[in-house]
Scaffold this motif. Structure first.
Motif, mmCIF file in Angstrom:
data_model
loop_
_atom_site.group_PDB
_atom_site.id
_atom_site.type_symbol
_atom_site.label_atom_id
_atom_site.label_comp_id
_atom_site.label_asym_id
_atom_site.label_seq_id
_atom_site.Cartn_x
_atom_site.Cartn_y
_atom_site.Cartn_z
ATOM 1 N N TYR A 142 0.882 -1.098 -0.027
ATOM 2 C CA TYR A 142 0.040 -0.052 0.063
ATOM 3 C C TYR A 142 0.581 1.240 -0.054
ATOM 4 O O TYR A 142 0.494 2.240 -0.693
ATOM 5 C CB TYR A 142 -0.892 0.130 1.340
ATOM 6 N N ALA A 143 1.873 1.314 0.901
ATOM 7 C CA ALA A 143 2.552 2.466 0.866
ATOM 8 C C ALA A 143 3.589 2.709 -0.269
ATOM 9 O O ALA A 143 3.773 3.856 -0.723
ATOM 10 C CB ALA A 143 3.382 2.467 2.185
ATOM 11 N N GLY A 144 4.084 1.705 -0.796
ATOM 12 C CA GLY A 144 5.124 1.803 -1.823
ATOM 13 C C GLY A 144 6.296 2.757 -1.399
ATOM 14 O O GLY A 144 6.599 2.804 -0.207
ATOM 15 N N GLY A 145 7.154 3.213 -2.466
ATOM 16 C CA GLY A 145 8.209 3.896 -2.233
ATOM 17 C C GLY A 145 9.227 3.278 -1.228
ATOM 18 O O GLY A 145 9.590 2.080 -1.340
ATOM 19 N N TRP A 146 9.951 4.241 -0.449
ATOM 20 C CA TRP A 146 10.889 3.670 0.288
ATOM 21 C C TRP A 146 10.704 2.421 1.438
ATOM 22 O O TRP A 146 11.494 1.634 1.529
ATOM 23 C CB TRP A 146 11.688 4.556 1.046
ATOM 24 N N VAL A 147 9.265 2.488 1.864
ATOM 25 C CA VAL A 147 8.943 1.667 2.853
ATOM 26 C C VAL A 147 8.885 0.240 2.193
ATOM 27 O O VAL A 147 9.352 -0.860 2.710
ATOM 28 C CB VAL A 147 7.300 1.975 3.301
ATOM 29 N N ASP A 148 8.213 0.222 0.719
ATOM 30 C CA ASP A 148 8.371 -1.020 0.042
ATOM 31 C C ASP A 148 9.885 -1.460 -0.012
ATOM 32 O O ASP A 148 9.856 -2.706 0.020
ATOM 33 C CB ASP A 148 7.735 -0.735 -1.302
ATOM 34 N N ASP A 149 10.777 -0.643 -0.492
ATOM 35 C CA ASP A 149 12.022 -1.082 -0.622
ATOM 36 C C ASP A 149 12.602 -1.584 0.551
ATOM 37 O O ASP A 149 13.464 -2.581 0.522
ATOM 38 C CB ASP A 149 12.805 0.240 -1.091
ATOM 39 N N VAL A 150 12.338 -1.014 1.862
ATOM 40 C CA VAL A 150 13.068 -1.456 2.841
ATOM 41 C C VAL A 150 12.528 -2.884 3.259
ATOM 42 O O VAL A 150 13.075 -3.822 3.653
ATOM 43 C CB VAL A 150 12.645 -0.420 4.185
ATOM 44 N N ILE A 151 11.054 -2.946 3.031
ATOM 45 C CA ILE A 151 10.399 -4.435 3.430
ATOM 46 C C ILE A 151 10.969 -5.256 2.423
ATOM 47 O O ILE A 151 11.386 -6.698 2.668
ATOM 48 C CB ILE A 151 8.943 -4.221 3.767
ATOM 49 N N GLN A 152 11.060 -5.072 1.141
ATOM 50 C CA GLN A 152 11.552 -6.076 0.259
ATOM 51 C C GLN A 152 12.905 -6.541 0.551
ATOM 52 O O GLN A 152 13.248 -7.414 0.465
ATOM 53 C CB GLN A 152 11.490 -5.325 -1.067
ATOM 54 N N GLU A 179 -0.538 -8.792 -3.997
ATOM 55 C CA GLU A 179 -2.251 -8.530 -4.038
ATOM 56 C C GLU A 179 -2.706 -7.243 -3.505
ATOM 57 O O GLU A 179 -3.448 -6.659 -4.026
ATOM 58 C CB GLU A 179 -2.859 -9.618 -2.981
ATOM 59 N N THR A 180 -1.890 -6.567 -2.581
ATOM 60 C CA THR A 180 -2.279 -5.518 -2.265
ATOM 61 C C THR A 180 -1.995 -4.258 -3.278
ATOM 62 O O THR A 180 -2.684 -3.295 -3.315
ATOM 63 C CB THR A 180 -1.371 -4.928 -0.937
ATOM 64 N N LEU A 181 -0.782 -4.476 -4.047
ATOM 65 C CA LEU A 181 -0.496 -3.579 -5.059
ATOM 66 C C LEU A 181 -1.600 -3.339 -6.189
ATOM 67 O O LEU A 181 -1.995 -2.583 -6.815
ATOM 68 C CB LEU A 181 0.819 -4.257 -5.681
ATOM 69 N N LYS A 182 -2.276 -4.671 -6.363
ATOM 70 C CA LYS A 182 -3.582 -4.793 -7.101
ATOM 71 C C LYS A 182 -4.643 -4.148 -6.683
ATOM 72 O O LYS A 182 -5.242 -3.387 -7.150
ATOM 73 C CB LYS A 182 -3.722 -6.358 -7.576
ATOM 74 N N LEU A 183 -5.015 -4.497 -5.274
ATOM 75 C CA LEU A 183 -6.142 -4.027 -4.686
ATOM 76 C C LEU A 183 -6.102 -2.506 -4.660
ATOM 77 O O LEU A 183 -7.071 -1.652 -4.831
ATOM 78 C CB LEU A 183 -6.239 -4.527 -3.179
ATOM 79 N N ARG A 184 -4.814 -1.900 -4.384
ATOM 80 C CA ARG A 184 -4.671 -0.503 -4.277
ATOM 81 C C ARG A 184 -5.408 0.213 -5.315
ATOM 82 O O ARG A 184 -5.787 1.540 -4.885
ATOM 83 C CB ARG A 184 -3.366 0.033 -3.852
#
Lengths: 373, 325
Positions: free
Chosen positions: A177-187, A253-258
């Motif tokens: 949902y958040a994307g950006g750097w949050v997504d990068d860190v979690i990935q 899935e969240t990327l899709k739902l967003r």
């Protein structure tokens, strides 16, 4: 008395019961479960699993027997050995021990010994014909050991997912949902954990935990508590190595739902990110969570046996399928061969895992929206 | 393409550093070298001198990350973190806790590991794909149903059972191959046959079922209907169209494990006494040799990252729509 793993196990059962109560009010969930109930395979597998869980639950009600009052102390004294409700039920099995190996339903010991009158022969058993699955090296009933192993398998299979679930769901949805750097860190986080070979990470963590437990013997009052701590730690470590898969699925899935209209609409109404994630995205990814939960279970039960064999599984004092297999492995090389404890462990595991696999299939078919209805 | 690979390799660096930090934290911060020494020497009745000696012999007597007593760059380099963790990036693994050179052991044991793991991988992939294709060819018949039941049953059997049962039946009852051991050159063949067969059989259940799902998903697509409408035979449809298009999901699962083949299989190697990296790891775990476990964690993650890179490159080879960005 309450062990930590018991508490978590009861919590899990309560959560499942609560979830079922809530799902009754949700039409789409009720429909999916009705589909599971309509399938004969699903019902059969669920019945087998229910029997296993009942045994595991009975084995989780622990107590310590009160010793007869010796008169000179005020407070009641308790035995060191921790028993469970299952032990109480199976007291005949537990106490009917023999000297050493005996075949299933045998009347005499398995190995020749010098008898009282000087001749060599097979000494008669103390409880002839009472051991449905024979006895092991120290004369314990194999059926009793197998039933006790069930709890360990179930705990590993369920608590591991329970421990990892909050992190996997939260981080997965947040990353998507958040994307950006949050997504990068979690990935980055899950790729790093994923890239360490699972067995080695578990081995490293278990070795370290062993050092911690050994250097702090004062933390645990009984051997059961120490074994319990190790079991829980093993669940936690298995959880750390297994949350990455679910996390990645949920992120996708969240990327899709967003991008869905209803999420856009909620955003347009000014709903906060947290509210959208909780009220709009979480319910719509629940089917993935349920599928992952039931799919992971069987693999974890099998993994326990392998890890215990390698020596990084449960505490050696804990009865488990892996420990049974490990001790029984050498008995195949004996002459004559001792096969029953190995066979018992593998059969019980096979039935449990087969039921779990079949149940998981039915659940997946019922909940997966892509599956043809 | 070169630029793409370079960029991917640069992405891999932070991951390796992360792995290194995790292992460092696990092995040196959660537990001090003192704890390790006490564990190795026995918990009770161990003198402080013995612990100091054990640490000094293995180079664990330095400060963790910052050496105040050293001079110049020595402040950063004469530490456990530098000598044990950072130097792994130069493939300098140092010595195992029993004194042997880890890098040399790894070089020697890679061969036996590959001798088992490579045939298991190739034959296993071939067997699973053929079985899955067979099931799909006979889809929605009794044969397909029986095959799926067989797969689920095989999945539910513990891997330990295949090994113990196979060893007992083939080696002990039938006396076809030696129970365990390893030989040089062609002599190795007789030791390798059974482990390979067991490795292949053990993986067939889960693999075939997964591939079957992928194939069935592809077979419902429009292009398959078009191919059938053109009058192609079912066999041509399966091999030329379905198998090719199913390659992408299959590659995701398959390519990534190829580099890890070097590590061998823990269970099979230790049961069959094959002197590979898998049994090396198990021995190290049982002997609680932390230096070896640390080195294997590093190599394992390195190989996994190489596997990810290979996966990405292979996508472009099978799917022209995927381009390097």
């Amino acid at each position: 008395m309450l062990l930590w793993s018991d508490a978590l196990f009861f919590l899990l059962i309560a959560a499942v019961a609560g979830g079922a109560w809530w799902a009754r009010g949700q039409k789409h969930l009720r429909l999916a479960w009705a589909q599971v109930g309509a399938s004969r395979v699903g019902l059969g597998a669920a019945a087998v699993l229910a029997v296993f869980f009942a045994i595991g639950l009975a084995d989780s009600l622990h107590y310590r027997e009160r010793l007869p009052d010796s008169g000179n102390s005020q407070s009641p004294q308790y035995a060191v050995e921790v028993l469970s409700a299952l032990d109480a039920l199976l007291m005949p099995l537990k106490t009917r021990t023999e000297k050493t190996y005996s075949a299933p339903l045998a009347t005499h010991l398995y190995a020749k010994e010098t008898m009282e009158d000087g001749s060599r022969g097979f000494p008669p058993l103390k409880h002839p014909g009472a051991h449905l699955l024979g006895t092991d090296k120290v004369g314990q009933d194999v059926l009793y050991l197998s039933l006790k192993s069930i709890r360990t398998g179930l705990l590993i299979g369920t608590l591991t997912t329970l421990i990892m679930l909050p992190a996997a769901v939260f981080l997965g949805i947040l990353a998507g949902y958040a994307g950006g750097w949050v997504d990068d860190v979690i990935q980055y986080l899950y790729t790093t954990l994923n890239s360490i070979p699972g067995v080695l990470l578990i081995a490293a963590a278990v070795l370290m935990m062993q050092v911690v437990i050994d250097t702090h013997p004062g933390w645990f009052a009984t051997a059961a508590e120490r074994a319990d701590a190790r079991l829980l730690a093993l669940c936690a470590i298995l959880g750390v190595t297994s949350w990455t898969g679910l996390c990645r699925l949920l992120r996708g899935e969240t990327l899709k739902l967003r991008e869905m209209e209803y999420v856009q609409a909620a955003r347009a109404f000014g709903a906060s990110g947290l509210a959208i994630m909780l009220r709009h995205i979480l319910p719509n990814v629940m089917h993935i969570v349920i599928i992952a939960l039931v799919m992971d279970f069987s693999g974890l039960v099998l993994a326990e046996a392998v890890l215990s064999y390698v020596g990084i599984g449960v505490d050696p004092n804990t009865v488990s399928f892996g420990a049974m297999i490990n001790t029984a492995r050498m008995e195949l090389a004996r002459e004559p061969m001792v096969w029953w404890s190995l066979a018992a462990a593998f059969c019980f595991m096979f039935v449990l895992v087969l039921a779990a696999n079949l149940f998981a299939d039915v659940v997946r078919d019922a909940f997966d929206p892509r599956a043809a209805k | 393409m070169l630029a793409y690979i370079t960029r991917r390799l640069l992405y891999a660096l932070p991951i390796l550093i992360g792995v290194n930090l995790i292992t460092f934290a696990l092995f040196f911060v959660v537990n001090s070298p003192d704890d390790m020494a006490r564990m190795q020497l026995g918990i009770k009745r161990v003198t402080p001198e013995a612990i100091e000696k054990w640490k000094a012999e293995r180079g664990y007597d330095r400060p963790l990350v910052w050496n105040e007593r050293a001079t110049g760059t020595g402040k950063a380099t004469e530490t456990i973190f530098f000598s044990k963790s950072v130097r792994m990036f130069a493939f300098d693994f140092g010595r195992a806790d029993d004194g042997r050179d880890i890098a040399r052991e790894i070089r020697m044991r890679m061969g036996p590991s590959l001798a088992v793991a490579l045939p298991v991988f190739v034959l296993g992939l071939f067997a699973t794909l053929s079985f899955a294709l067979l099931l799909v060819y006979f889809r929605a018949t009794t044969l397909d149903f029986a095959g799926v039941v067989l797969c689920v049953a095989m999945m539910s059997i513990s891997g330990l059972f295949y090994i113990i049962g196979g060893q007992w039946l083939v080696s002990k009852v039938w006396h076809l191959v030696p129970i365990s051991g390893f030989g040089d050159g062609l002599d190795a063949a007789k030791f390798v046959v059974l482990p390979v067969a067991i490795g292949v059989i053990g993986g067939i259940g889960a693999g075939a079922r997964w591939y079957r799902t992928i194939f069935l998903e592809e077979i419902g697509r429009d292009y398959v209907r078009t191919a059938r409408a053109k009058g192609l035979s079912e066999r041509l449809v399966l091999f030329r169209h379905v198998l090719r298009n199913a390659m992408i999901p299959i590659l995701t699962g398959v390519i990534v494990v190829i580099p890890s083949l070097f590590l061998g299989s823990l269970l099979i190697e230790s049961f069959f006494g094959i002197p590979g990296l898998g049994s090396y790891t198990i021995d190290a775990i049982n002997a609680q040799d932390f230096a070896v476990v640390r080195a294997m964690v590093f190599i394992g993650s390195l190989l996994y990252i190489v596997g990810l890179l290979l996966t990405d490159i292979s996508y472009t080879l099978v799917d022209p729509r995927v381009r390097f960005q």
